[in-house]
Design a protein around this motif. Sequence first.
Motif, mmCIF file in Angstrom:
data_model
loop_
_atom_site.group_PDB
_atom_site.id
_atom_site.type_symbol
_atom_site.label_atom_id
_atom_site.label_comp_id
_atom_site.label_asym_id
_atom_site.label_seq_id
_atom_site.Cartn_x
_atom_site.Cartn_y
_atom_site.Cartn_z
ATOM 1 N N TRP A 31 0.833 -1.213 0.000
ATOM 2 C CA TRP A 31 0.000 0.000 0.000
ATOM 3 C C TRP A 31 0.859 1.252 0.000
ATOM 4 O O TRP A 31 0.384 2.336 0.239
ATOM 5 C CB TRP A 31 -0.926 0.021 1.215
ATOM 6 C CG TRP A 31 -0.227 -0.056 2.533
ATOM 7 C CD1 TRP A 31 0.290 0.959 3.260
ATOM 8 C CD2 TRP A 31 0.032 -1.226 3.288
ATOM 9 N NE1 TRP A 31 0.853 0.499 4.414
ATOM 10 C CE2 TRP A 31 0.696 -0.851 4.459
ATOM 11 C CE3 TRP A 31 -0.245 -2.581 3.085
ATOM 12 C CZ2 TRP A 31 1.103 -1.773 5.425
ATOM 13 C CZ3 TRP A 31 0.161 -3.491 4.050
ATOM 14 C CH2 TRP A 31 0.823 -3.073 5.200
ATOM 15 N N SER A 59 -6.731 -5.975 5.167
ATOM 16 C CA SER A 59 -7.496 -4.801 5.590
ATOM 17 C C SER A 59 -6.755 -3.506 5.272
ATOM 18 O O SER A 59 -7.332 -2.541 4.769
ATOM 19 C CB SER A 59 -7.786 -4.872 7.097
ATOM 20 O OG SER A 59 -8.665 -5.925 7.391
ATOM 21 N N LYS A 63 -7.950 -0.610 2.530
ATOM 22 C CA LYS A 63 -8.345 0.712 3.023
ATOM 23 C C LYS A 63 -7.237 1.765 2.893
ATOM 24 O O LYS A 63 -7.440 2.925 3.230
ATOM 25 C CB LYS A 63 -8.784 0.596 4.486
ATOM 26 C CG LYS A 63 -9.995 -0.332 4.659
ATOM 27 C CD LYS A 63 -10.327 -0.569 6.119
ATOM 28 C CE LYS A 63 -11.483 -1.544 6.263
ATOM 29 N NZ LYS A 63 -11.808 -1.860 7.673
ATOM 30 N N TYR A 65 -4.206 1.975 4.449
ATOM 31 C CA TYR A 65 -3.462 2.392 5.641
ATOM 32 C C TYR A 65 -1.965 2.168 5.441
ATOM 33 O O TYR A 65 -1.536 1.117 4.959
ATOM 34 C CB TYR A 65 -3.916 1.606 6.873
ATOM 35 C CG TYR A 65 -5.382 1.741 7.189
ATOM 36 C CD1 TYR A 65 -6.040 2.971 7.087
ATOM 37 C CD2 TYR A 65 -6.125 0.631 7.591
ATOM 38 C CE1 TYR A 65 -7.386 3.089 7.371
ATOM 39 C CE2 TYR A 65 -7.477 0.743 7.886
ATOM 40 C CZ TYR A 65 -8.100 1.967 7.770
ATOM 41 O OH TYR A 65 -9.436 2.079 8.047
ATOM 42 N N GLU A 87 -16.065 4.886 11.828
ATOM 43 C CA GLU A 87 -14.986 4.003 11.374
ATOM 44 C C GLU A 87 -15.339 2.539 11.653
ATOM 45 O O GLU A 87 -15.877 2.202 12.709
ATOM 46 C CB GLU A 87 -13.672 4.346 12.084
ATOM 47 C CG GLU A 87 -13.081 5.692 11.705
ATOM 48 C CD GLU A 87 -12.437 5.671 10.324
ATOM 49 O OE1 GLU A 87 -12.322 4.574 9.742
ATOM 50 O OE2 GLU A 87 -12.040 6.754 9.843
ATOM 51 N N SER A 90 -11.406 -3.953 11.948
ATOM 52 C CA SER A 90 -10.994 -5.157 11.223
ATOM 53 C C SER A 90 -10.902 -6.320 12.201
ATOM 54 O O SER A 90 -10.438 -6.148 13.333
ATOM 55 C CB SER A 90 -9.636 -4.934 10.559
ATOM 56 O OG SER A 90 -9.692 -3.857 9.639
ATOM 57 N N GLN A 128 -7.259 5.406 12.033
ATOM 58 C CA GLN A 128 -8.695 5.574 12.279
ATOM 59 C C GLN A 128 -8.965 6.232 13.628
ATOM 60 O O GLN A 128 -10.125 6.374 14.022
ATOM 61 C CB GLN A 128 -9.391 4.210 12.258
ATOM 62 C CG GLN A 128 -9.289 3.451 10.944
ATOM 63 C CD GLN A 128 -9.892 2.072 11.049
ATOM 64 O OE1 GLN A 128 -9.245 1.122 11.503
ATOM 65 N NE2 GLN A 128 -11.149 1.931 10.643
#
Length: 303
Positions: A31, A59, A63, A65, A87, A90, A128
């Motif tokens: 990511w 996750s 998303k 992160y 929010e 997970s 989050q």
Amino acid sequence: MSEAKTDIYATVTNKILADLENGNLPWHKSWNGGDSLALPLRWNGESYNGINIIMLWCSAMAKGYKSPTWMTFKQALELGAAVRKGEKGSPVVYANAIMKNEINEKTGADEERAIHYLKSYTVFNVEQIDGLPDRFKVIDKPKFANPDEQNAALDAYFKATGADIRHGGNRAFFALIDDFVQMPEFKDFESAEAYYSVLAHEMTHWTGHKSRLAREQKSYHDSKTDYAKEELIAELGAAFLCAELAITPETRLDHAAYIQSWIAALKNDKRFIFSAASHASKAVDYLNRITGRKASTNQEAEA
């Protein structure tokens, strides 16, 4: 309880199946623009293990992160912070057991037996959460230095295992009977990361020898299912170890063939990925322990 257990196995397996059927390896994505994956961490800096690594990687990648750190709603409150409204967390899992008395059909005796099952709970990425101390801020990971040169620290790590690592030829493999790892010469790889990620794969195989972790490897070349599982253990072990050592795992030429065997195995056994991930974590723990890198820091029995 039985139904809940089945749901956890099925939900996780089906998510990974979907990725594999689309030709994706959940443990190879990144990511952060091609950087190596970081191991998911608890609020106190200790790493998750086994299937939870894959679940949290999935996750984080879904998303976007960048932080590897996760915590529960309550842990955030205890740190004086709060999960932002709306929010979604997970899931992670851990193994538990209840004791049940049963009659032994052979002896007629009343015996106590442990019934193992999974429990899940919810965690949130620090991205989050508002109000966390500064130590939880996202910090860019260091890049792999000198991508065309051997890395002295990594060479020292693998040497410290005491493994018989030989170089030459055009194949990488672990010789089970003679107990050695064969690698092509460093110069024959496209990059240093390619060399070390392949070595991490073969060293995961090496941990399974009867003199070490004693994984069942006798039927490795006779059973398609056992072969698929051992290759998945080595695949995940390499990914976990590369994450610790800040190496980006390379996509192997044989991944396409392996993916099909993993899909078949996952469809046949919902616990397949859980067992393989557990063995992979044990392999990395073993390598870290014998090299003196660190001892296992498991706080709970993860699946």
